[in-house]
Design a protein around this motif. Structure first.
Motif, PDB file in Angstrom:
ATOM      1  N   SER A 253      25.140  24.770  49.162  1.00  0.00           N
ATOM      2  CA  SER A 253      25.527  25.469  50.104  1.00  0.00           C
ATOM      3  C   SER A 253      26.618  26.773  49.550  1.00  0.00           C
ATOM      4  N   LEU A 254      28.242  26.408  48.722  1.00  0.00           N
ATOM      5  CA  LEU A 254      28.855  26.648  48.488  1.00  0.00           C
ATOM      6  C   LEU A 254      27.737  27.956  46.801  1.00  0.00           C
ATOM      7  N   ALA A 255      27.176  27.167  46.458  1.00  0.00           N
ATOM      8  CA  ALA A 255      26.784  27.657  44.991  1.00  0.00           C
ATOM      9  C   ALA A 255      25.516  28.578  45.456  1.00  0.00           C
TER      10      ALA A 255
ATOM     11  N   HIS B  84      21.106  23.735  42.097  1.00  0.00           N
ATOM     12  CA  HIS B  84      21.756  23.938  43.614  1.00  0.00           C
ATOM     13  C   HIS B  84      21.239  25.141  44.451  1.00  0.00           C
ATOM     14  N   ILE B  85      21.497  26.658  43.811  1.00  0.00           N
ATOM     15  CA  ILE B  85      21.139  27.214  45.029  1.00  0.00           C
ATOM     16  C   ILE B  85      19.439  27.309  45.676  1.00  0.00           C
ATOM     17  N   ARG B  86      18.581  27.174  45.010  1.00  0.00           N
ATOM     18  CA  ARG B  86      17.304  26.793  45.570  1.00  0.00           C
ATOM     19  C   ARG B  86      17.117  25.645  46.008  1.00  0.00           C
ATOM     20  N   SER B  87      18.039  24.707  46.693  1.00  0.00           N
ATOM     21  CA  SER B  87      18.153  23.536  47.079  1.00  0.00           C
ATOM     22  C   SER B  87      18.596  23.679  48.668  1.00  0.00           C
ATOM     23  N   HIS B  88      19.847  25.285  48.599  1.00  0.00           N
ATOM     24  CA  HIS B  88      20.230  25.376  49.567  1.00  0.00           C
ATOM     25  C   HIS B  88      18.580  25.875  50.071  1.00  0.00           C
TER      26      HIS B  88
ATOM     27  N   ILE C 217      31.431  30.081  35.586  1.00  0.00           N
ATOM     28  CA  ILE C 217      31.647  28.302  36.509  1.00  0.00           C
ATOM     29  C   ILE C 217      31.425  27.465  35.632  1.00  0.00           C
ATOM     30  N   GLY C 218      31.141  27.677  34.287  1.00  0.00           N
ATOM     31  CA  GLY C 218      31.195  26.488  33.125  1.00  0.00           C
ATOM     32  C   GLY C 218      30.194  25.336  33.087  1.00  0.00           C
ATOM     33  N   GLU C 219      29.061  25.475  33.686  1.00  0.00           N
ATOM     34  CA  GLU C 219      28.309  24.750  33.688  1.00  0.00           C
ATOM     35  C   GLU C 219      27.053  25.071  33.483  1.00  0.00           C
TER      36      GLU C 219
ATOM     37  N   LEU D  67      34.454  30.067  43.807  1.00  0.00           N
ATOM     38  CA  LEU D  67      34.590  29.614  42.782  1.00  0.00           C
ATOM     39  C   LEU D  67      35.071  27.945  43.175  1.00  0.00           C
ATOM     40  N   ALA D  68      36.611  28.574  43.151  1.00  0.00           N
ATOM     41  CA  ALA D  68      37.255  27.052  43.332  1.00  0.00           C
ATOM     42  C   ALA D  68      36.740  26.340  44.281  1.00  0.00           C
ATOM     43  N   ARG D  69      35.834  26.153  45.417  1.00  0.00           N
ATOM     44  CA  ARG D  69      35.763  25.201  45.959  1.00  0.00           C
ATOM     45  C   ARG D  69      34.537  24.731  45.287  1.00  0.00           C
ATOM     46  N   TYR D  70      34.115  25.936  44.992  1.00  0.00           N
ATOM     47  CA  TYR D  70      32.737  25.041  44.030  1.00  0.00           C
ATOM     48  C   TYR D  70      33.016  24.323  42.733  1.00  0.00           C
ATOM     49  N   ARG D  71      33.865  24.242  41.920  1.00  0.00           N
ATOM     50  CA  ARG D  71      34.153  24.060  41.197  1.00  0.00           C
ATOM     51  C   ARG D  71      34.978  22.379  41.868  1.00  0.00           C
ATOM     52  N   LEU D  72      35.808  22.755  42.394  1.00  0.00           N
ATOM     53  CA  LEU D  72      36.514  21.438  42.531  1.00  0.00           C
ATOM     54  C   LEU D  72      35.971  19.981  43.724  1.00  0.00           C
ATOM     55  N   LEU D  73      34.667  20.772  44.283  1.00  0.00           N
ATOM     56  CA  LEU D  73      34.023  20.335  44.968  1.00  0.00           C
ATOM     57  C   LEU D  73      32.618  18.971  43.553  1.00  0.00           C
TER      58      LEU D  73
END
Length: 309
Positions: free
Chosen positions: A62-64, A94-98, A84-86, A37-43
C-alpha cells in the motif's frame, strides 16, 4: 522517533489513509511524499530482517502504491533506484500487488502505466468535487494524462481537451471555467494561478531529485527570483515547499563537500551573503518541521548542528 519502529507501530501509524490526501490540490505534497518514502523504507528494512506476516506485506504494498500515485498525481519525477534505493521491477511488483486488491486503483495504475489503456475517448474519473455549485471532475485519459471536466448529468461529463501531467494543472483549468463572473466568488485569480503553476512545475517535478551543493544552490537562487515574481497563493505555496527542501540539500551538499576535501564543515556555506545564509538555514528548519517525517528528524538535526552556533 529515535528507535526503529516495531511492526506493531507501523500497523497502527503507517497506513497511507492516515496521511495521504488526494481531495485537495492545496494538500501538502511534500509532507505526503516524505512520509510515504520514510515509512516505506523503514518497513522494507524491517521486513527484510524477519519473517513478515501478511498484514506487513499488505502495508508495504500500500505504501509503495501511494508513493507512486502521489508522485504521479502532482507530476513529480520518482527515480526508484536513486530515490528509493531498490530495483525498479521490485517496486513495481509491490505497486501492482496492491492495485490488484482495488478495482479503482488498478484502473489508475493501468492508465498511468499505459497497460490495458482505456478506449479512445474514454476517461476514468479520479476526483470529483462540488465547487461553486458545479460538479467538477478530474479524469485520466488512455495515456495517463489528466483532464478537467464538468458534470452536466450523472452520465454526461464535458471534458476539457487540454491534457496535463499533474492533477493541479487540470484542476486549475476547471477553476478558470466554473469561477467565472456570476459563478461563485473565487478567492484566487485562477488564470494567473494556472499560469504561475506552470512556471513552478519544473521545480515541483524535480522535488525528489538528489542535488549536490552547487546544483542545489543554483536551483535555490533561480527559484528565489521566481518566488519574488509570483502573486498567486497556490504557486507561492508550491514553490515555498520545494525551496525548503532545496535549502536543506544545500547544507547536506556543503557538509559532504567539506568532509571529502578535509575542509571546515561550514566553509562553502560561510561564503554566502548573510541574508542568503539566514534564509537557507531558516528554510532548512522549516523543511524538518513541516516536510520531513519524524523518522528523519535525527539525521536532519545532525546536519543542522554543523551550521548553527
Amino acid at each position: 522517533m529515535t528507535e526503529t519502529p516495531s511492526a506493531e507501530w507501523h500497523l497502527e501509524h503507517s497506513w497511507p489513509e492516515r496521511f495521504v490526501d488526494y481531495s485537495c490540490p492545496y494538500a501538502a505534497f511534500d509532507r505526503i511524499l516524505h512520509t510515504l518514502l520514510a515509512r516505506y523504507r523503514l518497513l522494507r528494512d524491517l521486513i527484510s530482517s524477519m519473517s513478515p506476516q501478511e498484514p506487513l506485506i499488505l502495508l508495504r504494498n500500500s505504501l509503495a502504491f501511494h508513493l507512486y500515485k502521489t508522485a504521479h498525481w502532482w507530476g513529480i519525477q520518482l527515480d526508484v533506484q536513486d530515490t528509493i534505493g531498490e530495483k525498479r521491477w521490485t517496486f513495481l511488483s509491490h505497486i501492482r500487488s496492491h492495485a490488484l486488491t482495488d478495482a479503482d486503483e488498478l484502473v489508475f495504475l493501468n492508465a498511468t502505466r499505459r497497460e490495458e489503456p482505456l478506449a479512445a475517448g474514454q476517461m476514468a474519473v479520479v476526483l470529483r468535487k462540488r465547487e461553486y455549485g458545479s460538479d467538477h471532475c478530474i479524469g485520466l485519459d488512455r495515456v495517463g494524462d489528466y483532464h478537467s471536466g464538468l458534470m452536466v448529468r450523472a452520465d454526461d461529463v464535458r471534458w476539457c481537451d487540454y491534457s496535463h501531467d499533474n492533477v493541479v494543472a487540470a484542476w486549475l483549468d476547471g477553476q478558470c471555467v466554473i469561477s467565472r463572473p456570476g459563478h461563485g466568488n473565487p478567492a484566487e485569480n485562477w488564470p494567473l494561478a494556472s499560469e504561475e503553476h506552470s512556471l513552478c512545475s519544473p521545480y515541483i517535478r524535480a522535488f525528489m531529485t538528489p542535488r549536490n551543493h552547487d546544483m542545489a544552490l543554483a536551483d535555490y537562487r533561480r527559484a528565489r527570483k521566481l518566488l519574488d515574481r509570483l502573486q498567486s497563493r497556490l504557486a507561492r505555496s508550491e514553490l515555498d515547499r520545494v525551496m525548503n527542501k532545496i535549502a536543506y540539500q544545500i547544507l547536506v551538499g556543503a557538509l559532504h563537500s567539506c568532509q571529502s576535501t578535509n575542509g571546515t564543515q561550514v566553509e562553502k556555506f560561510a561564503f554566502l551573503i548573510p541574508a542568503e545564509r539566514q534564509d537557507i538555514l531558516f528554510r532548512s528548519y522549516v523543511f524538518r518541521d513541516i516536510t520531513a517525517d519524524r523518522s528523519e528528524y535525527l539525521g536532519i538535526d545532525n546536519v543542522l548542528k554543523n551550521f548553527t552556533n
